[in-house]
Scaffold this active site. Structure first.
Site, PDB file in Angstrom:
ATOM      1  N   TYR A  86       0.798  -1.226   0.000  1.00 42.33           N
ATOM      2  CA  TYR A  86       0.000   0.000   0.000  1.00 42.33           C
ATOM      3  C   TYR A  86       0.831   1.277   0.000  1.00 42.33           C
ATOM      4  O   TYR A  86       0.474   2.246  -0.659  1.00 42.33           O
ATOM      5  CB  TYR A  86      -0.920   0.024   1.224  1.00 42.33           C
ATOM      6  CG  TYR A  86      -1.938  -1.083   1.266  1.00 42.33           C
ATOM      7  CD1 TYR A  86      -3.252  -0.861   0.841  1.00 42.33           C
ATOM      8  CD2 TYR A  86      -1.608  -2.351   1.718  1.00 42.33           C
ATOM      9  CE1 TYR A  86      -4.202  -1.868   0.883  1.00 42.33           C
ATOM     10  CE2 TYR A  86      -2.551  -3.360   1.763  1.00 42.33           C
ATOM     11  CZ  TYR A  86      -3.843  -3.123   1.344  1.00 42.33           C
ATOM     12  OH  TYR A  86      -4.771  -4.125   1.381  1.00 42.33           O
ATOM     13  N   ASN A 158      -7.469   3.905  -3.666  1.00 43.77           N
ATOM     14  CA  ASN A 158      -7.986   2.842  -2.805  1.00 43.77           C
ATOM     15  C   ASN A 158      -9.123   3.385  -1.948  1.00 43.77           C
ATOM     16  O   ASN A 158      -8.901   4.229  -1.084  1.00 43.77           O
ATOM     17  CB  ASN A 158      -6.882   2.290  -1.899  1.00 43.77           C
ATOM     18  CG  ASN A 158      -7.414   1.237  -0.931  1.00 43.77           C
ATOM     19  OD1 ASN A 158      -7.872   0.190  -1.362  1.00 43.77           O
ATOM     20  ND2 ASN A 158      -7.353   1.524   0.364  1.00 43.77           N
ATOM     21  N   GLU A 159     -10.332   2.941  -2.222  1.00 48.86           N
ATOM     22  CA  GLU A 159     -11.519   3.313  -1.434  1.00 48.86           C
ATOM     23  C   GLU A 159     -11.666   4.826  -1.289  1.00 48.86           C
ATOM     24  O   GLU A 159     -12.122   5.321  -0.249  1.00 48.86           O
ATOM     25  CB  GLU A 159     -11.490   2.638  -0.063  1.00 48.86           C
ATOM     26  CG  GLU A 159     -11.584   1.130  -0.125  1.00 48.86           C
ATOM     27  CD  GLU A 159     -11.870   0.488   1.231  1.00 48.86           C
ATOM     28  OE1 GLU A 159     -12.007   1.226   2.237  1.00 48.86           O
ATOM     29  OE2 GLU A 159     -11.968  -0.756   1.285  1.00 48.86           O
ATOM     30  N   ASP A 201     -16.315  -2.290  -1.069  1.00 47.79           N
ATOM     31  CA  ASP A 201     -17.473  -3.112  -1.414  1.00 47.79           C
ATOM     32  C   ASP A 201     -18.707  -2.556  -0.703  1.00 47.79           C
ATOM     33  O   ASP A 201     -19.212  -3.116   0.264  1.00 47.79           O
ATOM     34  CB  ASP A 201     -17.220  -4.567  -1.024  1.00 47.79           C
ATOM     35  CG  ASP A 201     -18.336  -5.505  -1.498  1.00 47.79           C
ATOM     36  OD1 ASP A 201     -19.238  -5.026  -2.212  1.00 47.79           O
ATOM     37  OD2 ASP A 201     -18.293  -6.699  -1.147  1.00 47.79           O
ATOM     38  N   GLU A 266      -8.724  -7.125  -1.477  1.00 47.55           N
ATOM     39  CA  GLU A 266      -8.666  -7.587  -0.094  1.00 47.55           C
ATOM     40  C   GLU A 266      -9.841  -8.537   0.121  1.00 47.55           C
ATOM     41  O   GLU A 266     -10.930  -8.290  -0.386  1.00 47.55           O
ATOM     42  CB  GLU A 266      -8.810  -6.438   0.911  1.00 47.55           C
ATOM     43  CG  GLU A 266      -7.699  -5.430   0.942  1.00 47.55           C
ATOM     44  CD  GLU A 266      -7.995  -4.247   1.867  1.00 47.55           C
ATOM     45  OE1 GLU A 266      -7.230  -3.272   1.827  1.00 47.55           O
ATOM     46  OE2 GLU A 266      -9.009  -4.291   2.606  1.00 47.55           O
ATOM     47  N   TYR A 298      -6.269 -10.422   3.224  1.00 43.30           N
ATOM     48  CA  TYR A 298      -5.831  -9.373   4.142  1.00 43.30           C
ATOM     49  C   TYR A 298      -5.614 -10.019   5.515  1.00 43.30           C
ATOM     50  O   TYR A 298      -6.560 -10.567   6.073  1.00 43.30           O
ATOM     51  CB  TYR A 298      -6.897  -8.282   4.229  1.00 43.30           C
ATOM     52  CG  TYR A 298      -6.452  -7.029   4.932  1.00 43.30           C
ATOM     53  CD1 TYR A 298      -5.756  -6.049   4.239  1.00 43.30           C
ATOM     54  CD2 TYR A 298      -6.721  -6.834   6.276  1.00 43.30           C
ATOM     55  CE1 TYR A 298      -5.346  -4.899   4.875  1.00 43.30           C
ATOM     56  CE2 TYR A 298      -6.311  -5.684   6.914  1.00 43.30           C
ATOM     57  CZ  TYR A 298      -5.629  -4.725   6.226  1.00 43.30           C
ATOM     58  OH  TYR A 298      -5.208  -3.567   6.855  1.00 43.30           O
TER      59      TYR A 298
END
Length: 476
Positions: A86, A158-159, A201, A266, A298
């Site tokens: 990350y 990421n998100e 998600d 993940e 993860y």
């Protein structure tokens, strides 16, 4: 003369072997040499969490070769073929770690963003954070990793979109960052490296995010603002669940028309604990592999969030957790020959044309006009990052793990990596768990023809023999 030959052979054996770069064909990752489809069997890798990212002192997850060797040996034993990292600093040398993971057939999925100010798009104020300085850093990450053949892809975000309000403002900036990264790679990398997005998600935004990012404004896949892949962080399968109860069936239905590879960036719900990973045979089974390209558990190391496969002490010693053994057992049940050895299908998929009808959720952005590249950033794209740290593979001369590593039963394990043959990626080996009554566990077993055997069982003997002959001819 013979001594010189052996010395050169040793150097050859540790530098000439490499994974083959993967390419994207339609909704598949494909080995560029064999043409076979590639499925991700990975783990998230961020030892120490965000606290392990210390660029000011030259530390990030890929900066310490001894640590990477220890962890690569355990991942090779487990059967992992990919890691997601990350937070990496573009100013740190990663040659040793990247070369170790390359040697054992493990690809790297890298986020270009990091947690410090100016190192990511601010979801609360994307316009002010989308700057030439920010892009310069993301391009520097590309420079640092572009020459490693096991660099699989870059995540542009990421998100960042995690609810409807962020879905109203962020999507155009994700397409803009994707465009800028892809344009930079096209000008400054000798190969095309995919760029994609890792999504939360969240039902309210997931499908709209996927549609917004995968569609094309040019009518084909040449649109540089279109993602090359789409991933999601999913924890819906908990314990001994099912394809329906976990809503995996809904995901497959939603993504069945995807024009890009889709996978779990993940997964691995940690309730109940220890985990049993019963989702693994389903994820890599006939219900999901026609649509999904695998996933990453993860996470490798135990952190405060309690998702670790291993526990790492401050002195570098390590003990496997029950989750490691459970995941290994599930991996060993897979028929990887069928999964990784099959020819890719759906290699030519027309992406949807960007229009407002793709967006279902009220309030989610349905305008596909994206920001122009910031002033000054286009010059960086054209001319490259100045004084950049460009990585390269280096000899992997040490294969023996020096730290103390214990199995779940407390017994010390004797670990080393096995350098794989050219074009090999790692696969589950079919080994028994760490609770087996032995104090010595090699990172790769003897060769076998079992369906569970894979690249971990392939030695470099033939390559070495060829090298001996070739070098002998030269030196005699």
């Amino acid at each position: 003369m013979f001594t010189q030959t052996l010395a050169l052979l040793a150097l050859y054996a540790h530098t000439a072997l490499a994974v083959q770069p993967l390419v994207i064909q339609g909704s598949n990752f494909v080995n560029s040499v064999t043409g076979n489809r590639y499925q991700i069997l990975g783990v998230a890798y961020q030892p120490g969490g965000e606290a392990g990212y210390k660029p000011q002192s030259g530390e990030d997850p890929l900066s310490n070769g001894d640590v990477c060797l220890r962890d690569a040996a355990l991942m090779q034993r487990l059967g992992v073929n990919a890691i997601r990292v990350y937070n990496v600093s573009p100013d740190i040398n990663h040659d040793e770690c990247a070369s170790i993971f390359n040697a054992v057939g493990i690809y790297m999925l890298l986020d270009v963003n990091a947690p410090f100010s100016g190192e990511s798009i601010n979801r609360g104020d994307p316009e002010s954070s989308y700057t030439a300085s920010y892009l310069n850093r993301t391009f520097a990450v590309v420079e640092a990793f572009k020459n490693y053949p096991n660099t699989l892809l870059f995540f542009a975000g990421n998100e960042v979109i995690n609810d409807v309000p962020t879905g109203a403002n962020i999507p155009p900036y994700m397409r803009a960052v994707t465009r800028d990264l892809k344009n930079y790679i096209a000008k400054h990398s000798t190969r095309s490296i995919p760029v994609g997005y890792s999504a939360a998600d969240v039902r309210d935004t997931l499908i709209d995010t996927w549609n917004y990012l995968q569609c094309t404004t040019t009518g084909d896949d040449s649109d540089p603002s279109r993602v090359d892949l789409f991933a999601l962080n999913s924890y819906s399968w908990c314990g001994d669940s099912t394809f329906q109860t976990s809503s995996y069936d809904t995901l497959i239905s939603d993504f069945q028309s995807t024009s890009v590879p889709v996978f779990f960036s993940e997964y691995g719900c940690n309730k109940p604990s220890p985990r049993i990973f019963t989702e693994v045979p389903v994820l890599y089974g006939p219900l999901m592999t026609p649509v999904m390209s695998g996933g990453l558990v993860y996470e490798f190391s135990q952190e405060t969030s309690n998702y670790g496969l291993v526990s790492i002490a401050s002195n570098g010693s390590l003990q496997l957790r029950q989750d490691y053994d459970a995941l290994q057992g599930q991996y060993n049940s897979l028929n990887l020959t069928a999964i990784q050895g099959s020819r890719a299908e759906n290699t030519s998929v027309t992406p949807p044309t960007c229009n407002s009808t793709l967006i279902l959720e009220s309030g989610f952005n349905n305008n596909f006009t994206i920001p122009e590249t910031p002033s000054g950033a286009q010059d960086i794209i054209n001319n490259g990052v100045s004084s950049s740290n460009v990585g390269k593979l280096v000899p992997v001369t040490n294969t023996k793990v020096s730290q103390v590593v214990q199995g779940t039963n407390g017994q010390t394990m004797d670990l080393s990596i096995t350098v794989l043959a050219d074009d090999q990626s790692n696969t589950p080996s079919g080994q028994t768990s760490s609770t087996a009554p032995t104090t010595t566990t090699s990172s790769a077993p003897a060769a076998t023809t079992s369906k569970k055997s894979g690249a971990t069982n392939l030695k470099i003997t033939s390559c070495a023999l060829l090298a001996v002959g070739f070098l002998a001819v030269i030196l005699l």
